[in-house]
Scaffold this active site. Structure first.
Site, short mmCIF file in Angstrom:
data_model
loop_
_atom_site.label_atom_id
_atom_site.label_comp_id
_atom_site.label_asym_id
_atom_site.label_seq_id
_atom_site.Cartn_x
_atom_site.Cartn_y
_atom_site.Cartn_z
CB SER A 149 -38.37 88.34 19.16
OG SER A 149 -38.72 87.48 18.10
CE1 TYR A 162 -34.05 85.01 19.60
CE2 TYR A 162 -36.25 84.91 18.66
CZ TYR A 162 -35.07 85.59 18.88
OH TYR A 162 -34.92 86.87 18.38
#
Length: 263
Positions: A149, A162
């Site tokens: 990501s 996250y």
């Protein structure tokens, strides 16, 4: 005259496991690998999700086989990989796609919520990779693609767990490269930017402040599409990337290259 042949992108005869390949990015990547010739295996942790995905794959003309297992359960993963090897064959390509996000401000986030995100988005990738690598070593080659990501590089409010997991996944990618590169195993990551999926649809409505923020921040001046991830995935799954290892390919429209437009 160049010796380059386009068939280095061909995945005929290869078996690809896409974790969480039931919709969205995982489904899109699996569809691209299938178009390049790979046999697709996917998983979810519920029977219902696997069954629905089977219909979705059939609708696209893809003969994919689904398995129900939890990527955070080491024994269940080992049993599932053994079953896949017996029923389909040894996995050539692993796409570690399964993951969750919990958008909770850090001071309001419980340690239990934090641990759950780390467990699914990082420990699960370790467990599945560990289960498939021995087969790849025996076969003499393997491709592991971790879905990282931009949060592997950047922080943002409400995504402490996250970002921690994706930063860890970036380093797990490098470590698998370092430890297993000599076995002709390439482990790389794809770092998607902001991608238009059903989950992000509410954020993309015209006039929504976040929609405007992302478009202004992205040099490409648009959200990414799942299709934007398909070419990079085929490249990293194929012989075209045999000397690419430990790298995260950011498919983000240029966000990481820019500090944004001047207001």
């Amino acid at each position: 005259m160049s010796n380059f042949k386009m068939d280095v992108f061909n995945l005929d005869g290869k078996i690809a496991l896409v974790t969480g390949g039931i919709y969205g990015i995982g489904f899109g990547i699996a569809s691209a690998l299938a178009a390049a010739g790979a046999t697709i295996v996917y998983n979810s942790n519920t029977t219902e999700a696997v069954a629905q995905a089977e219909k979705d794959y059939e609708a696209k003309g893809i003969d994919a086989k689904g398995y129900v297992f939890d990527i955070t359960d080491e024994e269940a993963v080992a049993a599932a990989i053994k079953q896949i090897e017996e029923e389909v064959g040894t996995i050539d390509i692993l796409v570690n796609n399964a993951g969750i996000i919990k958008r909770i401000p850090m001071l309001e986030m419980s340690a239990a919520d934090y641990r759950q995100v780390i467990d699914i988005d990082l420990t699960g990738q370790f467990i599945v990779s560990k289960a498939v690598i021995p087969g790849m070593i025996t076969k003499g080659h393997g491709k592991i693609i971790n879905i990282c990501s931009m949060m592997s590089e950047l922080g943002r409010e409400t995504v402490s767990a996250y970002a921690s997991a994706k930063g860890g996944l970036k380093m797990l990618t490098k470590n698998i490269c370092a430890e297993f590169g000599e076995h002709n195993i390439q482990c790389n990551g794809i770092g998607p930017g902001y991608i238009a999926t059903p989950q992000t649809a509410p954020l993309r409505e015209e006039g929504h402040p976040f929609n405007n923020f992302i478009i202004d921040k992205t040099p490409a001046a648009r959200w990414g599409e799942v299709e934007d991830l398909q070419g990079p995935a085929v490249f990293l799954a194929s012989d075209a990337s045999n000397f690419v290892n430990g790298h995260v390919l950011y498919v983000d429209g240029g966000i990481l290259a820019s500090i944004g437009k001047q207001p």
